[in-house]
Design an enzyme around this catalytic site. Structure first.
Site, short mmCIF file in Angstrom:
data_model
loop_
_atom_site.label_atom_id
_atom_site.label_comp_id
_atom_site.label_asym_id
_atom_site.label_seq_id
_atom_site.Cartn_x
_atom_site.Cartn_y
_atom_site.Cartn_z
N ALA A 65 0.87 -1.17 0.00
CA ALA A 65 0.00 0.00 0.00
C ALA A 65 0.91 1.23 0.00
CB ALA A 65 -0.88 -0.03 1.24
N GLY A 108 0.64 -4.97 1.05
CA GLY A 108 -0.59 -5.00 0.25
C GLY A 108 -0.37 -5.64 -1.12
N GLU A 111 -0.67 -9.22 -0.50
CA GLU A 111 -2.09 -9.48 -0.21
C GLU A 111 -2.93 -9.44 -1.49
OE1 GLU A 111 -2.05 -6.37 2.79
OE2 GLU A 111 -2.73 -7.83 4.27
N GLU A 131 5.03 -5.19 6.95
CA GLU A 131 4.35 -4.11 7.70
C GLU A 131 4.91 -3.92 9.11
OE1 GLU A 131 2.80 -6.47 5.90
OE2 GLU A 131 1.13 -5.59 4.78
C1 HXC Z 1 5.06 4.30 -1.30
C2 HXC Z 1 6.95 3.30 -2.13
C3 HXC Z 1 6.59 2.05 -1.57
C4 HXC Z 1 5.35 2.00 -0.84
C5 HXC Z 1 8.45 1.79 -2.58
N1 HXC Z 1 8.12 3.09 -2.75
N2 HXC Z 1 7.55 1.14 -1.86
N3 HXC Z 1 6.20 4.40 -2.00
N4 HXC Z 1 4.65 3.15 -0.74
N5 HXC Z 1 4.91 0.87 -0.31
C6 HXC Z 1 8.84 4.12 -3.48
C7 HXC Z 1 10.07 4.59 -2.70
O1 HXC Z 1 9.72 5.55 -1.73
C8 HXC Z 1 10.90 5.17 -3.81
O2 HXC Z 1 10.39 6.44 -4.16
C9 HXC Z 1 10.62 4.24 -4.98
O3 HXC Z 1 9.37 3.60 -4.67
C10 HXC Z 1 11.69 3.17 -5.15
O4 HXC Z 1 11.87 2.50 -3.92
P1 HXC Z 1 13.30 2.33 -3.21
O5 HXC Z 1 13.05 2.09 -1.75
O6 HXC Z 1 14.23 3.45 -3.59
O7 HXC Z 1 13.80 0.99 -3.92
P2 HXC Z 1 14.74 -0.15 -3.34
O8 HXC Z 1 15.90 0.44 -2.58
O9 HXC Z 1 15.03 -1.06 -4.47
O10 HXC Z 1 13.85 -0.92 -2.23
C11 HXC Z 1 12.72 -1.63 -2.66
C12 HXC Z 1 11.86 -2.02 -1.44
C13 HXC Z 1 11.54 -0.75 -0.60
C14 HXC Z 1 12.59 -3.05 -0.60
C15 HXC Z 1 10.58 -2.65 -2.00
O11 HXC Z 1 11.02 0.26 -1.48
C16 HXC Z 1 10.53 -0.98 0.47
O12 HXC Z 1 10.86 -1.53 1.54
N6 HXC Z 1 9.30 -0.54 0.27
C17 HXC Z 1 8.25 -0.62 1.25
C18 HXC Z 1 7.74 -2.03 1.40
C19 HXC Z 1 6.65 -2.11 2.46
O13 HXC Z 1 6.90 -1.82 3.65
N7 HXC Z 1 5.45 -2.47 2.06
C20 HXC Z 1 4.29 -2.56 2.99
C21 HXC Z 1 3.53 -1.27 3.02
S1 HXC Z 1 2.25 -1.25 4.19
P3 HXC Z 1 11.30 7.77 -4.07
O14 HXC Z 1 10.36 8.85 -4.51
O15 HXC Z 1 11.73 7.86 -2.66
O16 HXC Z 1 12.40 7.48 -5.03
C22 HXC Z 1 1.04 -2.14 3.47
C23 HXC Z 1 -0.23 -2.29 4.25
C24 HXC Z 1 -1.23 -3.12 3.51
O17 HXC Z 1 1.14 -2.59 2.38
C25 HXC Z 1 -2.60 -3.01 4.10
C26 HXC Z 1 -3.48 -2.07 3.38
C27 HXC Z 1 -3.80 -2.39 1.94
#
Ligand code: HXC
Length: 257
Positions: A65, A108, A111, A131
């Protein structure tokens, strides 16, 4: 559509939805999910479409998400935004959905892939529910669907640590149907879709509905539901055609009626 690309007839009978926020690794914001919901509702009504494939790009199916959209929301904001009603509508899609996953399928994103009916993964796919690392827990079914898919021990490990697993491990645990080289994952999903697309859409829909019921009911109720759908297939021309074709040793021709 701003955040997805839709090809209604990617191949005959097969529609393709591509998540298209590549710079944000297809992070699932509210609008993107609403676009997916609206598209699925249209595809469900389109008799030319038999199977739907949802994909991202090579780097990410979806990295979760949209954290930036959620970061400063209060509990009441989240309650009122009510994003999960969109997810609930997506879950009600009647036609089979195959997720073709490469790269990250996290939070998400994982999911969402699990909400699809089958998952074809590239060797580079990574699945996880991270998460916990950002101070929250899965909210779109991860604690339920992952546990049913991989069992309690592995689900606990993944959700409590936020670790990622490889496509190969996801396959070992039954989360994905097949793992193929990265250049093949969409092709493989299309091959699976083609096989289903040539069958009776009535029987396919009733079978999907009955399988999904097994997640929502006790065995007795699930068996009764399956039986009802089984009897219902006998009201279709496709059942007559399918069985008679077998008896007459010929290939069936299904009409969807
Ligand atoms: C918003 C995101 C994002 C996310 C990545 N980006 N994941 N933006 N929400 N979930 C954005 C980053 O901010 C970045 O933008 C760009 O995408 C590239 O990501 P990087 O981090 O620079 O890439 P990398 O170093 O290769 O790392 C990849 C990654 C990391 C390991 C996937 O991005 C990451 O950990 N993302 C979050 C994963 C996460 O926690 N997901 C769960 C979310 S909570 P900028 O502009 O900074 O370059 C959830 C709740 C679900 O999903 C329930 C409700 C539906």
């Amino acid at each position: 559509m701003e955040f997805i690309k839709v090809t209604e007839q990617y191949q005959p009978g097969i529609a393709l939805i591509q998540l298209n926020r590549p710079k944000e690794l297809n992070a699932l914001n509210k609008q993107l999910m609403e676009e997916v919901r609206d598209t699925l509702q249209l595809l469900d009504k389109n008799e030319e479409v038999r199977v739907i494939i949802i994909t991202g790009d090579e780097r990410a199916f979806a990295a979760g998400a949209d954290i930036k959209q959620m970061a400063n929301k209060s509990a009441i904001d989240m309650l009122l935004i009510d994003q999960f009603s969109t997810w609930d509508q997506i879950r009600k899609t009647k036609k089979p959905i195959i997720a073709a996953v490469s790269g990250f399928a996290l939070g998400g994103g994982c999911e969402f892939a699990m909400m699809c009916d089958m998952i074809i993964a590239s060797e580079t796919a990574k699945f996880g529910q991270p998460e916990i690392k950002i101070g929250t827990i899965p909210g779109a079914g991860g604690t339920q669907r992952l546990t049913k898919a991989v069992g309690k021990a592995k689900a606990m490990e993944l959700i409590l640590t936020g670790r990622f697993i490889s496509a190969e491990e996801a396959h070992f645990y039954g989360l994905v149907n097949k793992v193929v080289p990265v250049e093949m994952y969409l092709h493989e999903a299309v091959e699976l879709a083609k096989e289903i697309a040539q069958l009776s859409p009535v029987a396919v829909q009733l079978a999907k509905e009955a399988i999904n019921r097994s997640f929502e009911t006790q065995l007795d109720e699930g068996l009764a539901f399956e039986r009802k759908n089984f009897y219902l297939t006998f009201a279709s021309a496709d059942q007559k055609e399918g069985m008679n074709a077998f008896v007459e040793k010929r290939k069936p021709s299904f009409t969807g009626r």
